[in-house]
Design a protein around this motif. Structure first.
Motif, PDB file in Angstrom:
ATOM      1  N   LEU A   1      -1.952   7.228  17.835  1.00  0.00           N
ATOM      2  CA  LEU A   1      -1.874   6.167  17.128  1.00  0.00           C
ATOM      3  C   LEU A   1      -3.304   6.484  16.472  1.00  0.00           C
ATOM      4  N   ASP A   2      -3.342   6.753  14.926  1.00  0.00           N
ATOM      5  CA  ASP A   2      -4.709   6.786  14.569  1.00  0.00           C
ATOM      6  C   ASP A   2      -4.759   5.311  13.011  1.00  0.00           C
TER       7      ASP A   2
ATOM      8  N   LEU B   1       0.500   9.316  14.503  1.00  0.00           N
ATOM      9  CA  LEU B   1       0.744   8.717  13.273  1.00  0.00           C
ATOM     10  C   LEU B   1      -0.262   8.162  13.269  1.00  0.00           C
ATOM     11  N   CYS B   2      -0.406   8.405  11.193  1.00  0.00           N
ATOM     12  CA  CYS B   2      -1.961   8.047  10.598  1.00  0.00           C
ATOM     13  C   CYS B   2      -1.734   6.139  10.063  1.00  0.00           C
ATOM     14  N   ALA B   3      -2.978   5.425  10.327  1.00  0.00           N
ATOM     15  CA  ALA B   3      -2.285   4.554   9.485  1.00  0.00           C
ATOM     16  C   ALA B   3      -3.374   4.594   8.202  1.00  0.00           C
ATOM     17  N   ALA B   4      -2.478   4.124   7.211  1.00  0.00           N
ATOM     18  CA  ALA B   4      -3.102   4.379   5.498  1.00  0.00           C
ATOM     19  C   ALA B   4      -4.365   3.246   5.415  1.00  0.00           C
ATOM     20  N   GLY B   5      -4.549   2.726   4.046  1.00  0.00           N
ATOM     21  CA  GLY B   5      -4.731   1.580   3.965  1.00  0.00           C
ATOM     22  C   GLY B   5      -4.463   0.425   3.800  1.00  0.00           C
TER      23      GLY B   5
ATOM     24  N   ILE C   1       7.051   4.403   5.286  1.00  0.00           N
ATOM     25  CA  ILE C   1       6.437   5.251   6.001  1.00  0.00           C
ATOM     26  C   ILE C   1       6.672   7.059   6.067  1.00  0.00           C
ATOM     27  N   ALA C   2       5.481   7.370   5.077  1.00  0.00           N
ATOM     28  CA  ALA C   2       5.583   9.113   4.618  1.00  0.00           C
ATOM     29  C   ALA C   2       5.573  10.430   5.738  1.00  0.00           C
ATOM     30  N   ASP C   3       5.791  11.145   4.912  1.00  0.00           N
ATOM     31  CA  ASP C   3       4.934  12.504   5.274  1.00  0.00           C
ATOM     32  C   ASP C   3       3.307  12.746   4.789  1.00  0.00           C
TER      33      ASP C   3
ATOM     34  N   VAL D   1       2.439   9.481   7.816  1.00  0.00           N
ATOM     35  CA  VAL D   1       2.008   8.271   7.527  1.00  0.00           C
ATOM     36  C   VAL D   1       2.292   6.629   7.035  1.00  0.00           C
ATOM     37  N   LEU D   2       1.621   5.887   7.482  1.00  0.00           N
ATOM     38  CA  LEU D   2       2.308   4.535   7.427  1.00  0.00           C
ATOM     39  C   LEU D   2       1.031   4.299   6.747  1.00  0.00           C
ATOM     40  N   LEU D   3       1.731   4.004   5.147  1.00  0.00           N
ATOM     41  CA  LEU D   3       0.761   3.653   3.798  1.00  0.00           C
ATOM     42  C   LEU D   3       1.910   2.212   3.521  1.00  0.00           C
ATOM     43  N   SER D   4       0.784   1.895   2.519  1.00  0.00           N
ATOM     44  CA  SER D   4       1.582   0.720   0.825  1.00  0.00           C
ATOM     45  C   SER D   4       1.268   1.441   0.125  1.00  0.00           C
ATOM     46  N   THR D   5       2.686   1.706  -0.945  1.00  0.00           N
ATOM     47  CA  THR D   5       2.940   2.256  -2.452  1.00  0.00           C
ATOM     48  C   THR D   5       2.860   1.077  -3.319  1.00  0.00           C
ATOM     49  N   GLU D   6       2.068   0.333  -2.757  1.00  0.00           N
ATOM     50  CA  GLU D   6       1.361  -1.397  -3.792  1.00  0.00           C
ATOM     51  C   GLU D   6       0.304  -0.624  -3.825  1.00  0.00           C
ATOM     52  N   LYS D   7      -0.733  -1.220  -5.539  1.00  0.00           N
ATOM     53  CA  LYS D   7      -1.827  -0.575  -5.861  1.00  0.00           C
ATOM     54  C   LYS D   7      -2.722  -1.614  -5.233  1.00  0.00           C
ATOM     55  N   PRO D   8      -4.170  -1.007  -5.336  1.00  0.00           N
ATOM     56  CA  PRO D   8      -4.942  -2.136  -4.806  1.00  0.00           C
ATOM     57  C   PRO D   8      -4.875  -3.772  -5.445  1.00  0.00           C
ATOM     58  N   ARG D   9      -5.021  -4.640  -5.122  1.00  0.00           N
ATOM     59  CA  ARG D   9      -5.038  -5.782  -6.081  1.00  0.00           C
ATOM     60  C   ARG D   9      -6.321  -6.192  -5.979  1.00  0.00           C
ATOM     61  N   CYS D  10      -7.237  -5.754  -5.909  1.00  0.00           N
ATOM     62  CA  CYS D  10      -9.000  -5.664  -6.104  1.00  0.00           C
ATOM     63  C   CYS D  10      -9.603  -4.667  -5.320  1.00  0.00           C
ATOM     64  N   ARG D  11     -11.121  -4.282  -5.853  1.00  0.00           N
ATOM     65  CA  ARG D  11     -11.938  -3.430  -5.530  1.00  0.00           C
ATOM     66  C   ARG D  11     -12.670  -3.136  -4.094  1.00  0.00           C
ATOM     67  N   LEU D  12     -13.477  -2.478  -3.737  1.00  0.00           N
ATOM     68  CA  LEU D  12     -14.037  -2.087  -3.029  1.00  0.00           C
ATOM     69  C   LEU D  12     -15.087  -2.829  -3.023  1.00  0.00           C
ATOM     70  N   VAL D  13     -16.237  -4.065  -2.135  1.00  0.00           N
ATOM     71  CA  VAL D  13     -16.913  -4.806  -2.627  1.00  0.00           C
ATOM     72  C   VAL D  13     -18.718  -4.173  -1.751  1.00  0.00           C
TER      73      VAL D  13
END
Length: 434
Positions: A163-164, A187-191, A203-205, A234-246
């Protein structure tokens, strides 16, 4: 009620489990037959501990899990929850890898860490907590950062799965490339940061990972530097980020305090603690099902409109008439076409590249204008299990060939189609003829 009752229930569950036959997957290399004598279902305590798993996977599936060796790289919110559930589900051997320490700000998302653990290496922290949960398990804690130089040391021992859960692009790329090169399932875990909606976790390719910034960057580097553009879940979320990097400076803290490794952590991302936990649970579920040889098939991310399916049905009818002289039309309907194009072939050619074809929304709304369904075996009718999605050029060449030639000249595509046919038979309850 004594423990022998529950142990007996666990042992007998496999008989009545009635689990369906699934497409074959590679068995864990360390899980042939029963698990180690000291870590098996015949043990009174362990047999009761894993009763529910046996009822779900059947005894053979649970024994595969209990004989497996899994490596988790990155032990933050995602990795700690995944490792925790892999342990609770019976994975015999775990190697936990992370260079970082538990901090106060990580307690909102870590699986087991407490305030007393702040300052302790994350790998050591998990190992200590794991002793009280499944003391029989073998937990190898490595306080180390994954790198190309450390590949041999950290991936040694023939792991059955990796697991990455790393949050650094360069390190993720190095680990994923090493697993592909070594043939280790990964399996690659995204953000999970800046997300809140659990219904958007998928989970998508790797080829479908444009929706997530971290996965998109990883895919870009793997493709550009190593020619790897797909074939990694790849394990990911299709949701757009709700807030920016700080920037750490924005909250009045010294960035050097956060840099255990120079230039590794310069900015932070707001994280709702529930999302890394959900990611970790999803990762553990995926890995366990793979180890037990009871894999699930995630819904594809891409979207197709009904008109595209209707076009595919029309094209198939035309090919049936022109190529095979079948004026009565194919032996499938629109629902079958939707199932084949969307769920089985995922909008990709069965023989060509596994890369997403051009389309709107950065590849998530696929274009099927160059694809058509045709018979896999020209000597058999166009039933749902004898249709493949190909480009027009591939279809014309395939229709002029026979399966013996295809098996010899293109074994990868041949095996891919045979695997898909087995899945179709399992999904639709068709007697397996492959």
């Amino acid at each position: 009620m004594d423990r022998s009752f529950w142990v007996g229930l666990a042992a007998g569950a496999a008989v009545g489990a009635g689990l369906p036959d699934m497409p074959p997957v590679k068995a864990p290399s360390t899980a042939q037959g029963n698990a180690d004598a000291d870590f098996g279902l015949d043990d009174e305590v362990l047999g009761e501990h894993f009763t529910r798993n046996v009822q779900f996977f059947g005894r053979p599936g649970q024994e595969r899990i209990m004989g497996a060796f899994v490596i988790v790289v990155g032990l933050g919110g995602v990795g700690s929850h995944a490792a925790h559930l892999l342990l609770r589900s019976g994975v015999r051997k775990l190697r936990l890898i992370d260079f970082d320490q538990v901090s106060l700000s990580s307690l909102n998302r870590h699986a087991l860490a407490t305030r007393a653990d702040v300052g302790m290496p994350k790998a050591t922290c998990l190992k200590e907590h794991f002793k009280g949960i499944v003391p029989e398990a073998e937990v190898d804690a490595r306080v180390a950062m994954y790198s190309e130089e450390a590949e041999e040391e950290l991936l040694q021992g023939s792991p059955d799965f990796v697991l990455d859960a790393i949050d650094n692009i360069a390190t993720k790329v190095a680990l994923l490339a090493a697993c592909k090169r070594r043939g280790i399932p990964v399996l690659c875990a995204a953000g999970a940061g800046a997300k809140a909606d659990p219904t958007k976790v998928r989970i998508a390719d790797l080829s479908e990972s444009n929706v997530d910034p971290l996965a998109r960057a990883v895919r870009h580097r793997l493709g550009r530097q190593l020619g790897i553009r797909g074939g990694i879940p790849v394990l990911l979320s299709t949701e757009k980020p709700r807030c920016r990097l700080v920037d750490i400076e924005e909250v009045g803290e010294n960035p050097l305090d956060y840099q255990i490794v120079p230039n590794f952590r310069v900015r932070t991302i707001p994280v709702l603690g529930t999302m890394p936990a959900i990611f970790g649970m999803a990762a553990a579920s995926y890995i366990l099902c793979q180890l037990a040889q009871l894999p699930f098939h995630p819904e594809p991310i891409f979207k197709l409109v009904e008109g595209q399916y209707e076009t595919q049905l029309q094209r198939l009818a035309e090919r049936e008439n022109l190529v095979y002289g079948n004026s009565e039309g194919p032996a499938v309907d629109l629902d079958d076409v939707i199932y084949l194009v969307r769920d089985v072939w995922r909008g990709l050619s069965a023989k060509g590249s596994r890369i997403v074809l051009p389309g709107g929304d950065k590849g998530f709304q696929r274009s099927l204008k160059d694809l058509t369904l045709t018979r896999w075996d020209g000597e058999h009718p166009s039933t749902v299990d004898n249709l493949v999605l190909l480009t027009f050029q591939e279809a014309e060449a395939h229709e002029c060939s026979n399966l013996k030639d295809v098996k010899q000249t293109d074994p990868e595509s041949f095996d891919r189609v045979m695997s898909a046919r087995r899945r179709i038979h399992a999904d639709l309850g068709i007697l397996d003829k492959v």
